[in-house]
Design an enzyme around this catalytic site. Structure first.
Site, PDB file in Angstrom:
ATOM      1  N   SER A 144       0.856  -1.186   0.000  1.00 26.50           N
ATOM      2  CA  SER A 144       0.000   0.000   0.000  1.00 26.50           C
ATOM      3  C   SER A 144       0.892   1.235   0.000  1.00 26.50           C
ATOM      4  O   SER A 144       2.039   1.186   0.468  1.00 26.50           O
ATOM      5  CB  SER A 144      -0.883   0.022   1.256  1.00 26.50           C
ATOM      6  OG  SER A 144      -1.505   1.282   1.422  1.00 26.50           O
ATOM      7  N   TYR A 157      -2.671  -0.591  10.446  1.00 31.21           N
ATOM      8  CA  TYR A 157      -2.551  -0.895   9.022  1.00 31.21           C
ATOM      9  C   TYR A 157      -1.230  -0.361   8.468  1.00 31.21           C
ATOM     10  O   TYR A 157      -0.509  -1.083   7.766  1.00 31.21           O
ATOM     11  CB  TYR A 157      -3.731  -0.280   8.272  1.00 31.21           C
ATOM     12  CG  TYR A 157      -3.725  -0.504   6.780  1.00 31.21           C
ATOM     13  CD1 TYR A 157      -4.124  -1.727   6.244  1.00 31.21           C
ATOM     14  CD2 TYR A 157      -3.344   0.504   5.897  1.00 31.21           C
ATOM     15  CE1 TYR A 157      -4.126  -1.937   4.871  1.00 31.21           C
ATOM     16  CE2 TYR A 157      -3.344   0.305   4.531  1.00 31.21           C
ATOM     17  CZ  TYR A 157      -3.739  -0.921   4.020  1.00 31.21           C
ATOM     18  OH  TYR A 157      -3.740  -1.129   2.668  1.00 31.21           O
TER      19      TYR A 157
END
Length: 256
Positions: A144, A157
């Site tokens: 990501s 995250y």
């Protein structure tokens, strides 16, 4: 000849979104596909349908990659079905939206166990197979932009993706003598089910798109295309890198 003719790819979390696009893209280029998911539902059936339409063989494994025994069993089952494994794509991931002071131990463990622990041990299972059989191999992690870019309310995250980045860099050095390449792809804002809430709110969507140089969200196929490149021999001299697929979001800057 197609780039992945005669090869087998294992994709974690291939039931929908980017995972499905990866399965389909690799299949279109000749790979037989194994993918997993925690549920065997209509999403899984749709991935199987789309992969089968390419003419590739496909096999689904219902399993939870947060369990170490499950990831080793996935590799074993892949070998039973196809007799070989050439490409691993660590795609499965989750995120939990919560202010840092409200994150529970359960929240933290859920994110880290799937995003980082699952990737770590599935890669280990793949590497053991490659090493023991004296084969070359390639690993691509779907990371990501938040392995680099802060994301308030998603600290666990970000930590998981930052950890994925460092694991990838370390393994690029450690695994190169074994003939194994490993790289990350870092998607930005992509049109996937995980962003359904955002897509339904025009004001929030407009604000986000204003921070993307290309002015729009990406498609799952945009990510799959870069993963296919990194998994192929076209990238045979590429290891230890992160490729951003973000429309210019990560390093966006413009004068007001």
């Amino acid at each position: 000849m197609k780039r992945f003719s005669g090869k087998v790819a294992l994709v974690s979390g291939g039931g929908r979104g980017i995972g499905r696009a990866i399965c389909v893209r690799l299949a279109q280029e000749g790979a037989n596909i194994v993918f997993n998911g925690r549920k065997n539902d209509e999403n899984v059936a749709e991935t199987i349908r789309q992969v089968s339409e390419t003419g590739a063989k496909v096999h689904f494994i219902q399993s939870d990659i947060s369990e170490v025994s499950a990831v080793f069993a996935m590799v074993e089952e892949t070998l039973k079905v196809f007799g070989q494994l050439d490409i691993l794509v660590n795609n499965a991931g989750i995120e939990i939206n919560a202010p840092f002071w409200e994150v529970t131990e359960k929240d933290y463990d859920s994110v880290m166990n799937i995003n980082l622990k699952g990737m770590f041990f599935l890669t280990q299972a793949f590497v053991k197979y490659v090493k023991e059989n004296n084969r070359a191999g390639v690993v691509v992690n779907n990371s990501s932009v938040h392995e680099e870019l802060p994301f308030p309310n998603f600290t666990a995250y970000c930590a998981s993706k930052g950890g994925m980045q460092m694991v990838m860099r370390n393994l690029a050095v450690e695994l190169a003598p074994l003939g194994i390449r490993i790289n990350n792809v870092a998607p930005g804002a992509i049109k996937t089910p995980i962003n359904a809430d955002l897509l339904s709110k025009p004001e929030l969507l407009s604000t986000l798109q204003n921070n993307i140089s290309l002015g729009r969200l990406g498609e799952p196929e945009d990510v799959a295309a870069v993963i296919a490149f990194l998994a192929s021999d076209d990238a045979k001299y590429v290891t230890g890198s992160t490729y951003y697929v973000d429309g210019g979001l990560t390093f966006h800057y413009k004068e007001q």
